[in-house]
Design a protein around this motif. Structure first.
Motif, PDB file in Angstrom:
ATOM      1  N   LEU A  18       0.836  -1.210   0.000  1.00 12.02           N
ATOM      2  CA  LEU A  18       0.000   0.000   0.000  1.00 12.02           C
ATOM      3  C   LEU A  18       0.867   1.255   0.000  1.00 12.02           C
ATOM      4  N   ASP A  19       1.922   1.230   0.768  1.00 13.79           N
ATOM      5  CA  ASP A  19       2.841   2.354   0.848  1.00 13.79           C
ATOM      6  C   ASP A  19       3.489   2.619  -0.510  1.00 13.79           C
ATOM      7  N   ASP A  20       3.901   1.571  -1.215  1.00  9.98           N
ATOM      8  CA  ASP A  20       4.505   1.717  -2.535  1.00  9.98           C
ATOM      9  C   ASP A  20       3.521   2.325  -3.533  1.00  9.98           C
ATOM     10  N   THR A  21       2.262   1.905  -3.449  1.00  6.27           N
ATOM     11  CA  THR A  21       1.225   2.457  -4.329  1.00  6.27           C
ATOM     12  C   THR A  21       1.027   3.946  -4.050  1.00  6.27           C
ATOM     13  N   LEU A  22       0.982   4.297  -2.783  1.00  3.50           N
ATOM     14  CA  LEU A  22       0.824   5.700  -2.406  1.00  3.50           C
ATOM     15  C   LEU A  22       2.028   6.525  -2.858  1.00  3.50           C
ATOM     16  N   ARG A  23       3.223   6.010  -2.669  1.00  3.66           N
ATOM     17  CA  ARG A  23       4.425   6.724  -3.106  1.00  3.66           C
ATOM     18  C   ARG A  23       4.397   6.989  -4.619  1.00  3.66           C
ATOM     19  N   ALA A  24       3.973   5.996  -5.389  1.00  3.46           N
ATOM     20  CA  ALA A  24       3.914   6.157  -6.844  1.00  3.46           C
ATOM     21  C   ALA A  24       2.928   7.260  -7.227  1.00  3.46           C
ATOM     22  N   ARG A  25       1.795   7.310  -6.564  1.00  2.00           N
ATOM     23  CA  ARG A  25       0.795   8.347  -6.864  1.00  2.00           C
ATOM     24  C   ARG A  25       1.289   9.734  -6.455  1.00  2.00           C
ATOM     25  N   LEU A  26       1.955   9.813  -5.294  1.00  2.00           N
ATOM     26  CA  LEU A  26       2.507  11.086  -4.844  1.00  2.00           C
ATOM     27  C   LEU A  26       3.590  11.579  -5.794  1.00  2.00           C
ATOM     28  N   GLN A  27       4.315  10.674  -6.422  1.00  2.26           N
ATOM     29  CA  GLN A  27       5.353  11.028  -7.384  1.00  2.26           C
ATOM     30  C   GLN A  27       4.748  11.650  -8.646  1.00  2.26           C
ATOM     31  N   GLU A  28       3.534  11.258  -8.977  1.00  2.00           N
ATOM     32  CA  GLU A  28       2.861  11.769 -10.175  1.00  2.00           C
ATOM     33  C   GLU A  28       2.320  13.180  -9.994  1.00  2.00           C
ATOM     34  N   LEU A  29       1.923  13.537  -8.786  1.00  2.00           N
ATOM     35  CA  LEU A  29       1.263  14.818  -8.540  1.00  2.00           C
ATOM     36  C   LEU A  29       2.255  15.905  -8.167  1.00  2.00           C
ATOM     37  N   THR A  30       2.045  17.099  -8.745  1.00  3.86           N
ATOM     38  CA  THR A  30       2.883  18.244  -8.410  1.00  3.86           C
ATOM     39  C   THR A  30       2.057  19.273  -7.641  1.00  3.86           C
ATOM     40  N   LEU A  31       2.745  20.243  -7.090  1.00  5.17           N
ATOM     41  CA  LEU A  31       2.065  21.338  -6.409  1.00  5.17           C
ATOM     42  C   LEU A  31       1.210  22.123  -7.398  1.00  5.17           C
ATOM     43  N   ASP A  32       1.654  22.201  -8.635  1.00  3.94           N
ATOM     44  CA  ASP A  32       0.870  22.864  -9.675  1.00  3.94           C
ATOM     45  C   ASP A  32      -0.467  22.150  -9.884  1.00  3.94           C
ATOM     46  N   ASP A  33      -0.460  20.814  -9.863  1.00  6.94           N
ATOM     47  CA  ASP A  33      -1.704  20.045  -9.971  1.00  6.94           C
ATOM     48  C   ASP A  33      -2.649  20.383  -8.817  1.00  6.94           C
ATOM     49  N   MET A  34      -2.092  20.533  -7.632  1.00  7.67           N
ATOM     50  CA  MET A  34      -2.914  20.840  -6.456  1.00  7.67           C
ATOM     51  C   MET A  34      -3.516  22.242  -6.541  1.00  7.67           C
ATOM     52  N   VAL A  35      -2.749  23.202  -7.054  1.00 10.25           N
ATOM     53  CA  VAL A  35      -3.285  24.555  -7.232  1.00 10.25           C
ATOM     54  C   VAL A  35      -4.431  24.523  -8.234  1.00 10.25           C
ATOM     55  N   ARG A  36      -4.265  23.773  -9.292  1.00  6.37           N
ATOM     56  CA  ARG A  36      -5.352  23.653 -10.285  1.00  6.37           C
ATOM     57  C   ARG A  36      -6.588  23.011  -9.674  1.00  6.37           C
ATOM     58  N   ARG A  37      -6.391  22.018  -8.810  1.00  6.68           N
ATOM     59  CA  ARG A  37      -7.531  21.395  -8.120  1.00  6.68           C
ATOM     60  C   ARG A  37      -8.236  22.400  -7.221  1.00  6.68           C
ATOM     61  N   ALA A  38      -7.470  23.247  -6.564  1.00  8.29           N
ATOM     62  CA  ALA A  38      -8.061  24.280  -5.706  1.00  8.29           C
ATOM     63  C   ALA A  38      -8.900  25.239  -6.542  1.00  8.29           C
ATOM     64  N   GLU A  39      -8.380  25.630  -7.681  1.00  7.32           N
ATOM     65  CA  GLU A  39      -9.122  26.528  -8.568  1.00  7.32           C
ATOM     66  C   GLU A  39     -10.374  25.841  -9.112  1.00  7.32           C
ATOM     67  N   SER A  40     -10.255  24.567  -9.465  1.00  6.06           N
ATOM     68  CA  SER A  40     -11.414  23.810  -9.957  1.00  6.06           C
ATOM     69  C   SER A  40     -12.478  23.634  -8.884  1.00  6.06           C
ATOM     70  N   ALA A  41     -12.051  23.622  -7.631  1.00  3.78           N
ATOM     71  CA  ALA A  41     -12.989  23.492  -6.513  1.00  3.78           C
ATOM     72  C   ALA A  41     -13.675  24.817  -6.198  1.00  3.78           C
ATOM     73  N   GLY A  42     -13.350  25.854  -6.965  1.00  3.96           N
ATOM     74  CA  GLY A  42     -13.999  27.146  -6.780  1.00  3.96           C
ATOM     75  C   GLY A  42     -13.270  28.086  -5.837  1.00  3.96           C
ATOM     76  N   LEU A  43     -12.109  27.712  -5.369  1.00  7.43           N
ATOM     77  CA  LEU A  43     -11.340  28.598  -4.488  1.00  7.43           C
ATOM     78  C   LEU A  43     -10.711  29.707  -5.315  1.00  7.43           C
TER      79      LEU A  43
END
Length: 149
Positions: A112-137
């Motif tokens: 499970l930890d390896d799966t989570l690490r792989a997903r965290l490796q795919e996501l950037t802070l830029d992706d998170m900012v875009r998610r915040a904007e998509s959420a209406g923030l």
């Protein structure tokens, strides 16, 4: 990593707050980060220092001081943030033992930890900012330019 999710999540939240509210050249104060996150400033200071020492954040002193990203948000992976947050917290091995743990629980947890690490490796802070904007923030408006002659 999963067992240390609180510290890791707070680190991601801090980095996202700085990326979202500071813009390209601005800074965000520790007090503002703590207020928006509903956390005690004293509680996040050690994590801010850890993130600064790792160069993910840059600490700026002075009247307009605070924190800003140490590099572009597209170059900061969530795995980088979590690795820094968790490495400082790593402690002793006072965990469970026994056959069930060693042969079943621990290998499953590692998977499970390896799966989570792989997903965290795919996501950037830029992706998170875009998610915040998509959420209406909405980002705060830049301070108006004021001057007098």
């Amino acid at each position: 990593m999963l067992l240390r999710r609180d510290r890791a999540m707070i680190a991601v939240l801090i980095m996202l707050d700085v990326a979202f509210h500071a813009g390209r050249a601005g800074t965000v104060s520790a007090a503002d980060i703590a207020e928006r996150a509903g956390l005690a400033r004293r509680g996040i200071e050690p994590l801010l220092q850890t993130l600064s020492r790792s160069a993910l954040l840059e600490s700026v002193r002075g009247p307009r001081g605070g924190y800003r990203l140490g590099r572009p948000r597209r170059d900061i992976r969530l795995s980088d943030i979590v690795a820094i947050a968790v490495s400082e917290e790593a402690g002793g091995d006072d965990g469970p033992v026994g056959d069930l743990f060693g042969r079943v629980v621990e290998p499953t947890w590692k998977e499970l930890d390896d799966t989570l690490r792989a997903r965290l490796q795919e996501l950037t802070l830029d992706d998170m900012v875009r998610r915040a904007e998509s959420a209406g923030l909405r980002r705060p408006l830049a301070e108006p330019i004021s001057f007098s002659i």
